[in-house]
Design a protein around this motif. Structure first.
Motif, PDB file in Angstrom:
ATOM      1  N   PRO A 208      -7.358 -34.634 -38.962  1.00  0.00           N
ATOM      2  CA  PRO A 208      -8.362 -35.566 -38.432  1.00  0.00           C
ATOM      3  C   PRO A 208      -9.769 -35.213 -38.907  1.00  0.00           C
ATOM      4  O   PRO A 208     -10.115 -34.036 -39.061  1.00  0.00           O
ATOM      5  CB  PRO A 208      -8.248 -35.372 -36.919  1.00  0.00           C
ATOM      6  CG  PRO A 208      -7.825 -33.939 -36.770  1.00  0.00           C
ATOM      7  CD  PRO A 208      -6.948 -33.626 -37.962  1.00  0.00           C
ATOM      8  N   MET A 209     -10.585 -36.228 -39.130  1.00  0.00           N
ATOM      9  CA  MET A 209     -11.984 -35.998 -39.458  1.00  0.00           C
ATOM     10  C   MET A 209     -12.726 -35.531 -38.204  1.00  0.00           C
ATOM     11  O   MET A 209     -12.493 -36.037 -37.117  1.00  0.00           O
ATOM     12  CB  MET A 209     -12.631 -37.268 -39.995  1.00  0.00           C
ATOM     13  CG  MET A 209     -12.162 -37.668 -41.383  1.00  0.00           C
ATOM     14  SD  MET A 209     -12.707 -36.502 -42.650  1.00  0.00           S
ATOM     15  CE  MET A 209     -14.480 -36.689 -42.521  1.00  0.00           C
ATOM     16  N   GLN A 210     -13.634 -34.572 -38.373  1.00  0.00           N
ATOM     17  CA  GLN A 210     -14.379 -34.042 -37.239  1.00  0.00           C
ATOM     18  C   GLN A 210     -15.790 -34.628 -37.163  1.00  0.00           C
ATOM     19  O   GLN A 210     -16.451 -34.545 -36.137  1.00  0.00           O
ATOM     20  CB  GLN A 210     -14.492 -32.519 -37.364  1.00  0.00           C
ATOM     21  CG  GLN A 210     -14.872 -31.805 -36.078  1.00  0.00           C
ATOM     22  CD  GLN A 210     -13.745 -31.822 -35.072  1.00  0.00           C
ATOM     23  OE1 GLN A 210     -12.653 -31.343 -35.319  1.00  0.00           O
ATOM     24  NE2 GLN A 210     -14.015 -32.408 -33.906  1.00  0.00           N
ATOM     25  N   PHE A 211     -16.240 -35.220 -38.250  1.00  0.00           N
ATOM     26  CA  PHE A 211     -17.622 -35.692 -38.342  1.00  0.00           C
ATOM     27  C   PHE A 211     -17.678 -36.780 -39.408  1.00  0.00           C
ATOM     28  O   PHE A 211     -16.814 -36.852 -40.289  1.00  0.00           O
ATOM     29  CB  PHE A 211     -18.525 -34.510 -38.750  1.00  0.00           C
ATOM     30  CG  PHE A 211     -19.982 -34.673 -38.403  1.00  0.00           C
ATOM     31  CD1 PHE A 211     -20.464 -34.332 -37.148  1.00  0.00           C
ATOM     32  CD2 PHE A 211     -20.885 -35.165 -39.339  1.00  0.00           C
ATOM     33  CE1 PHE A 211     -21.805 -34.467 -36.829  1.00  0.00           C
ATOM     34  CE2 PHE A 211     -22.231 -35.312 -39.046  1.00  0.00           C
ATOM     35  CZ  PHE A 211     -22.701 -34.948 -37.777  1.00  0.00           C
ATOM     36  N   SER A 212     -18.686 -37.633 -39.340  1.00  0.00           N
ATOM     37  CA  SER A 212     -18.874 -38.636 -40.393  1.00  0.00           C
ATOM     38  C   SER A 212     -19.131 -37.947 -41.736  1.00  0.00           C
ATOM     39  O   SER A 212     -19.608 -36.809 -41.777  1.00  0.00           O
ATOM     40  CB  SER A 212     -20.051 -39.549 -40.046  1.00  0.00           C
ATOM     41  OG  SER A 212     -19.720 -40.384 -38.956  1.00  0.00           O
ATOM     42  N   ILE A 213     -18.835 -38.655 -42.823  1.00  0.00           N
ATOM     43  CA  ILE A 213     -19.021 -38.075 -44.156  1.00  0.00           C
ATOM     44  C   ILE A 213     -20.509 -38.029 -44.480  1.00  0.00           C
ATOM     45  O   ILE A 213     -21.240 -39.009 -44.295  1.00  0.00           O
ATOM     46  CB  ILE A 213     -18.274 -38.886 -45.226  1.00  0.00           C
ATOM     47  CG1 ILE A 213     -16.750 -38.783 -45.016  1.00  0.00           C
ATOM     48  CG2 ILE A 213     -18.610 -38.394 -46.622  1.00  0.00           C
ATOM     49  CD1 ILE A 213     -16.153 -39.874 -44.222  1.00  0.00           C
ATOM     50  N   VAL A 214     -20.954 -36.873 -44.942  1.00  0.00           N
ATOM     51  CA  VAL A 214     -22.341 -36.697 -45.364  1.00  0.00           C
ATOM     52  C   VAL A 214     -22.386 -36.782 -46.891  1.00  0.00           C
ATOM     53  O   VAL A 214     -21.596 -36.126 -47.575  1.00  0.00           O
ATOM     54  CB  VAL A 214     -22.891 -35.332 -44.901  1.00  0.00           C
ATOM     55  CG1 VAL A 214     -24.342 -35.164 -45.321  1.00  0.00           C
ATOM     56  CG2 VAL A 214     -22.751 -35.178 -43.382  1.00  0.00           C
ATOM     57  N   LEU A 280     -24.947 -41.192 -44.224  1.00  0.00           N
ATOM     58  CA  LEU A 280     -23.840 -40.903 -43.312  1.00  0.00           C
ATOM     59  C   LEU A 280     -22.888 -42.092 -43.333  1.00  0.00           C
ATOM     60  O   LEU A 280     -23.322 -43.235 -43.131  1.00  0.00           O
ATOM     61  CB  LEU A 280     -24.351 -40.683 -41.891  1.00  0.00           C
ATOM     62  CG  LEU A 280     -24.912 -39.316 -41.509  1.00  0.00           C
ATOM     63  CD1 LEU A 280     -25.303 -39.323 -40.035  1.00  0.00           C
ATOM     64  CD2 LEU A 280     -23.898 -38.224 -41.763  1.00  0.00           C
ATOM     65  N   PHE A 281     -21.601 -41.832 -43.546  1.00  0.00           N
ATOM     66  CA  PHE A 281     -20.575 -42.878 -43.555  1.00  0.00           C
ATOM     67  C   PHE A 281     -19.673 -42.682 -42.341  1.00  0.00           C
ATOM     68  O   PHE A 281     -18.996 -41.658 -42.218  1.00  0.00           O
ATOM     69  CB  PHE A 281     -19.745 -42.809 -44.840  1.00  0.00           C
ATOM     70  CG  PHE A 281     -20.497 -43.194 -46.082  1.00  0.00           C
ATOM     71  CD1 PHE A 281     -20.407 -44.486 -46.595  1.00  0.00           C
ATOM     72  CD2 PHE A 281     -21.314 -42.274 -46.729  1.00  0.00           C
ATOM     73  CE1 PHE A 281     -21.100 -44.843 -47.742  1.00  0.00           C
ATOM     74  CE2 PHE A 281     -22.010 -42.620 -47.876  1.00  0.00           C
ATOM     75  CZ  PHE A 281     -21.911 -43.912 -48.383  1.00  0.00           C
ATOM     76  N   VAL A 287     -22.789 -47.410 -42.606  1.00  0.00           N
ATOM     77  CA  VAL A 287     -23.571 -46.468 -43.410  1.00  0.00           C
ATOM     78  C   VAL A 287     -24.970 -46.362 -42.812  1.00  0.00           C
ATOM     79  O   VAL A 287     -25.600 -47.379 -42.498  1.00  0.00           O
ATOM     80  CB  VAL A 287     -23.685 -46.921 -44.879  1.00  0.00           C
ATOM     81  CG1 VAL A 287     -24.416 -45.860 -45.697  1.00  0.00           C
ATOM     82  CG2 VAL A 287     -22.311 -47.207 -45.456  1.00  0.00           C
ATOM     83  N   HIS A 288     -25.449 -45.135 -42.647  1.00  0.00           N
ATOM     84  CA  HIS A 288     -26.810 -44.922 -42.159  1.00  0.00           C
ATOM     85  C   HIS A 288     -27.546 -44.022 -43.134  1.00  0.00           C
ATOM     86  O   HIS A 288     -27.034 -42.983 -43.553  1.00  0.00           O
ATOM     87  CB  HIS A 288     -26.803 -44.269 -40.775  1.00  0.00           C
ATOM     88  CG  HIS A 288     -28.174 -44.017 -40.236  1.00  0.00           C
ATOM     89  ND1 HIS A 288     -28.957 -45.013 -39.710  1.00  0.00           N
ATOM     90  CD2 HIS A 288     -28.913 -42.874 -40.153  1.00  0.00           C
ATOM     91  CE1 HIS A 288     -30.115 -44.514 -39.313  1.00  0.00           C
ATOM     92  NE2 HIS A 288     -30.122 -43.212 -39.576  1.00  0.00           N
TER      93      HIS A 288
END
Length: 504
Positions: A208-214, A280-281, A287-288
């Motif tokens: 599992p992903m723990q955080f949005s992609i940087v 951030l994705f 997207v931010h």
């Protein structure tokens, strides 16, 4: 432990109930006893019990009046009523207030234990349900909270551990067992395809992903648990085999691991801090963009500094109005307000999750930018002429200002103000109030109410005690008002008014 209070006008019964049960063994802390309803209500205002065992027939403020008044300021108190055989009509009245526990005197020990155990079981179930709802709610805010975390971490690298601790619970970040997979040579033209394919690789490995992609300048950072070397090798191999039309360089993937999540994120922040543009994705594809330029400090930081250094309340309110204009998107206003609320300083207490969630709910229930402006005026601006966010002084100043403006309200308990107005923990607020004011909250509240009652009597020569009682927060209970007034001045209200008239 649930906080328990015992109320009975007979000392022998109070003492007997206090010693009847080993309360700690069934999950209770006996925090106080009271000899009448007035004393009990003051304790409720100060010490926020979870459960109150109370007699019905008491002087000054009887059990039913105590319940009616208490639930206006704290609807979560559970009452156990004690009474004689002839008080059934009282019991029927108590049911109107949601009271479900009614025991006859003399109190049967086993019945009381059964009631307390049942209440605690209900509270634990409610707490479990509340935590699940809270987790779901925080998950729905994951992306804006991540944005706020990155921005604040970049601003406060010198105090990163404090920033991380604040967001760790809000973002459900583990203490350890997570890795950063740093993927190089990922051109922005195919970043979305690359992210989509890497997600599929992780899903295939049940990671599992723990955080949005940087993403910063051809480098994407994926953060997830990778418990074995075999999983890492499988992920790395799959990433380096990815190909896209026009791609000229093979992707590279390296794993970064530290002995705690805090140290891992600190290193990631250090690595991305030299880039001007950070993307951030989110998991949902949002997207931010974060602009990170040394010559352009964060709007949040600039705004927070401007508010805290404003000359007066008018200037601070105007500043909020100038930023939170009706023309900006509601989502932008929410993200900015969230970031402002979460700004941290070394003098601040650790932000309680419950308080944060209460603010977030209030914020995300605002369906207009004007509603967000009003909320921020309350939370960020001090009423005494200076400003601040989450500082001890502003909490107490806000509390005192709110009391002055709402003396007519019956729900002015410390717990209500902490949870519904200041968004801080009631335990913290209680200690700070005594420390700064040198008195308990209930004493301060009664003093303010009695001074206002005296002002009304003096200025208007008003001898309508019922009207005065309502004006200063005693609702439809002038008898209780009279008792508090006599305790404060030494005279009943009618006698005090006569003395005022005789001076003319």
């Amino acid at each position: 432990m649930l906080r328990l209070m015992i109320v009975d006008d007979e000392q022998i019964i109070r003492e007997a109930l206090s010693q009847l049960i080993d309360y700690e063994s069934i999950g209770y802390e006996l925090i106080a006893t009271a000899k009448n309803g007035m004393e009990a209500y003051d304790i409720i205002c100060d010490d926020y019990p979870d459960v109150v065992i109370t007699d019905i027939r008491m002087p000054i403020l009887n059990g039913l009046d105590l319940i009616e008044r208490s639930i206006k300021s704290d609807s979560h108190i559970t009452f156990i009523l004690l009474s004689g055989y002839n008080d059934f009509e009282y019991a029927k009245q108590a049911m109107k207030y949601g009271v479900r526990y009614y025991l006859l005197k003399p109190t049967d020990k086993n019945e009381l234990i059964e009631s307390l155990v049942s209440i605690r079981k209900e509270r634990l179930q409610e707490e479990d349900s509340r935590k699940l709802q809270q987790q779901d709610f925080l998950r729905s805010l994951h992306f804006p909270l991540e944005q706020s975390f990155i921005m604040e971490a970049l601003e406060h690298q010198d105090s990163f551990p404090a920033v991380f601790r604040k967001y760790q619970v809000l973002l459900a970040l583990p203490k350890n067992c997570i890795y950063a997979c740093i993927c190089s040579f990922v051109e922005e033209g195919y970043i979305k395809s690359f992210i989509s394919d890497v997600r599929k690789i992780l899903e295939a490995s049940k990671v599992p992903m723990q955080f949005s992609i940087v993403y910063v300048k051809n480098t994407a950072v994926f953060i997830f648990p990778a418990f074995t070397l075999a999983i890492q090798e499988r992920i790395e191999s799959a990433i380096t085999r990815l190909r896209y039309p026009g791609q000229s360089v093979t992707f590279e993937a390296e794993f970064l691991h530290r002995d705690s999540a805090e140290k891992l994120f600190q290193e990631i922040i250090q690595k991305i801090s030299r880039f001007e543009r950070i993307l951030l994705f989110s998991e949902g594809g949002d997207v931010h963009e974060i602009r990170n330029h040394i010559a352009s400090p964060w709007m949040i930081r600039r705004l927070e500094n401007s508010i805290t250094t404003a000359e007066d309340i008018v200037q601070a309110a105007e500043l909020i109005d100038s930023v939170f204009m009706d023309s900006i998107p509601l989502s932008t206003a929410r993200n900015l307000a969230l970031g402002l609320f979460l700004q941290i300083g070394p003098e601040q207490e650790k932000l309680p999750v419950d308080a944060a969630c209460d603010f977030f709910r209030r914020l995300y229930s605002c369906d207009t930018v004007s509603g967000i402006r009003e909320l921020l005026r309350v939370v960020l601006v001090r009423k005494d002429g200076s400003c601040g966010t989450h500082k001890t002084g502003s909490n107490i100043a806000l509390l005192k200002a709110y009391i002055r403006e709402h003396l007519y309200s019956e729900n002015l308990s410390l717990k209500w103000l902490a949870e519904n107005y200041l968004f801080v923990s009631v335990g913290y607020l209680s200690k700070q109030f005594v420390k700064e004011e040198g008195m308990r909250f209930s004493d301060y509240l009664n003093k303010e109410r009695m001074e206002e009652a005296i002002r009304l009597m003096t200025y208007y020569q008003n001898d309508n005690v019922k009207h005065i009682a309502r004006q200063v927060g005693f609702g439809s209970n002038p008898q209780y008002f009279s008792q508090v007034f006599k305790r404060y001045t030494g005279f009943p209200p009618t006698e005090y008014i006569e003395k005022l008239k005789n001076k003319i």
